[in-house]
Design a protein around this motif. Structure first.
Motif, short mmCIF file in Angstrom:
data_model
loop_
_atom_site.label_atom_id
_atom_site.label_comp_id
_atom_site.label_asym_id
_atom_site.label_seq_id
_atom_site.Cartn_x
_atom_site.Cartn_y
_atom_site.Cartn_z
N PRO A 244 0.83 -1.20 0.00
CA PRO A 244 0.00 0.00 0.00
C PRO A 244 0.87 1.26 0.00
O PRO A 244 1.86 1.32 0.73
CB PRO A 244 -0.81 -0.11 1.27
CG PRO A 244 -0.09 -1.08 2.14
CD PRO A 244 0.70 -1.95 1.24
N PRO A 245 0.54 2.24 -0.78
CA PRO A 245 1.32 3.48 -0.81
C PRO A 245 1.14 4.27 0.50
O PRO A 245 0.08 4.24 1.11
CB PRO A 245 0.74 4.25 -1.99
CG PRO A 245 -0.62 3.69 -2.20
CD PRO A 245 -0.58 2.26 -1.72
N LEU A 246 2.21 4.95 0.88
CA LEU A 246 2.18 5.77 2.10
C LEU A 246 1.45 7.08 1.82
O LEU A 246 1.58 7.67 0.74
CB LEU A 246 3.59 6.06 2.59
CG LEU A 246 4.42 4.85 3.01
CD1 LEU A 246 5.83 5.28 3.35
CD2 LEU A 246 3.79 4.18 4.21
N ILE A 247 0.70 7.55 2.80
CA ILE A 247 -0.07 8.79 2.63
C ILE A 247 0.86 9.99 2.64
O ILE A 247 0.76 10.87 1.79
CB ILE A 247 -1.12 8.91 3.75
CG1 ILE A 247 -2.13 7.77 3.62
CG2 ILE A 247 -1.83 10.26 3.70
CD1 ILE A 247 -3.09 7.66 4.78
N ASP A 248 1.78 10.04 3.59
CA ASP A 248 2.69 11.19 3.72
C ASP A 248 4.12 10.70 3.55
O ASP A 248 4.89 10.68 4.50
CB ASP A 248 2.48 11.86 5.07
CG ASP A 248 3.19 13.20 5.17
OD1 ASP A 248 3.54 13.75 4.11
OD2 ASP A 248 3.38 13.67 6.29
N ARG A 249 4.47 10.34 2.35
CA ARG A 249 5.78 9.76 2.07
C ARG A 249 6.85 10.85 2.02
O ARG A 249 6.63 11.93 1.48
CB ARG A 249 5.71 9.02 0.75
CG ARG A 249 6.94 8.28 0.42
CD ARG A 249 6.75 7.47 -0.82
NE ARG A 249 8.06 7.05 -1.30
CZ ARG A 249 8.25 6.33 -2.35
NH1 ARG A 249 7.23 5.95 -3.09
NH2 ARG A 249 9.45 6.00 -2.71
N CYS A 250 8.01 10.55 2.60
CA CYS A 250 9.14 11.50 2.60
C CYS A 250 9.99 11.24 1.36
O CYS A 250 10.74 10.26 1.30
CB CYS A 250 9.97 11.33 3.86
SG CYS A 250 9.07 11.71 5.35
N ASP A 251 9.88 12.13 0.35
CA ASP A 251 10.62 11.97 -0.89
C ASP A 251 11.82 12.90 -1.00
O ASP A 251 12.67 12.71 -1.86
CB ASP A 251 9.70 12.25 -2.09
CG ASP A 251 8.65 11.16 -2.25
OD1 ASP A 251 8.96 10.00 -1.93
OD2 ASP A 251 7.53 11.48 -2.70
N HIS A 252 11.91 13.90 -0.17
CA HIS A 252 12.95 14.91 -0.30
C HIS A 252 14.07 14.65 0.71
O HIS A 252 13.83 14.34 1.86
CB HIS A 252 12.37 16.31 -0.09
CG HIS A 252 11.20 16.57 -0.97
ND1 HIS A 252 11.33 16.85 -2.31
CD2 HIS A 252 9.87 16.55 -0.71
CE1 HIS A 252 10.14 17.02 -2.84
NE2 HIS A 252 9.23 16.83 -1.89
N CYS A 253 15.30 14.82 0.23
CA CYS A 253 16.47 14.57 1.08
C CYS A 253 17.33 15.83 1.09
O CYS A 253 17.56 16.47 0.07
CB CYS A 253 17.26 13.39 0.52
SG CYS A 253 18.74 13.02 1.46
N VAL A 254 17.84 16.18 2.25
CA VAL A 254 18.72 17.34 2.42
C VAL A 254 19.99 16.86 3.10
O VAL A 254 19.95 16.15 4.09
CB VAL A 254 18.04 18.43 3.28
CG1 VAL A 254 18.99 19.59 3.51
CG2 VAL A 254 16.75 18.89 2.64
#
Length: 97
Positions: free
Chosen positions: A1-11
């Protein structure tokens, strides 16, 4: 199942030695081990716990413990130490006497 609030950005963050030491101290105070989570919470102004040790209280507790040990030792020595006699023979009374 896909995540609702997925963390895609990296710093990527770089620290000099002084900043790294400060970050490490802050993480230890907050009792956290994951740097990314700590930095995110710090940047988002989310509350995190900080444990502060009062050195004067720890010194007071240590001195109180030493005093209690001396007091206990004094009580042990007093109850097992030499008794003071007046020169009279002490006899124990029994019910048959």
């Amino acid at each position: 199942p896909p995540l609702i609030d997925r963390c895609d950005h990296c710093v990527k963050v770089r620290f000099n030695n002084a900043e790294w030491d400060e970050l490490t101290r802050m993480m230890e105070k907050a009792d956290m081990t994951v740097k990314a989570t700590f930095i995110k919470q710090h940047l988002a102004n989310k509350p995190f716990k900080v444990l502060v040790t009062d050195k004067t209280l720890s010194l007071y507790t240590a001195k109180l413990g030493e005093f209690f040990a001396q007091f206990r030792t004094l009580g042990v020595h007093r109850s097992t130490g030499p008794s003071v006699t007046t020169g009279r023979k002490l006899t124990r009374r029994t019910d048959a006497s």
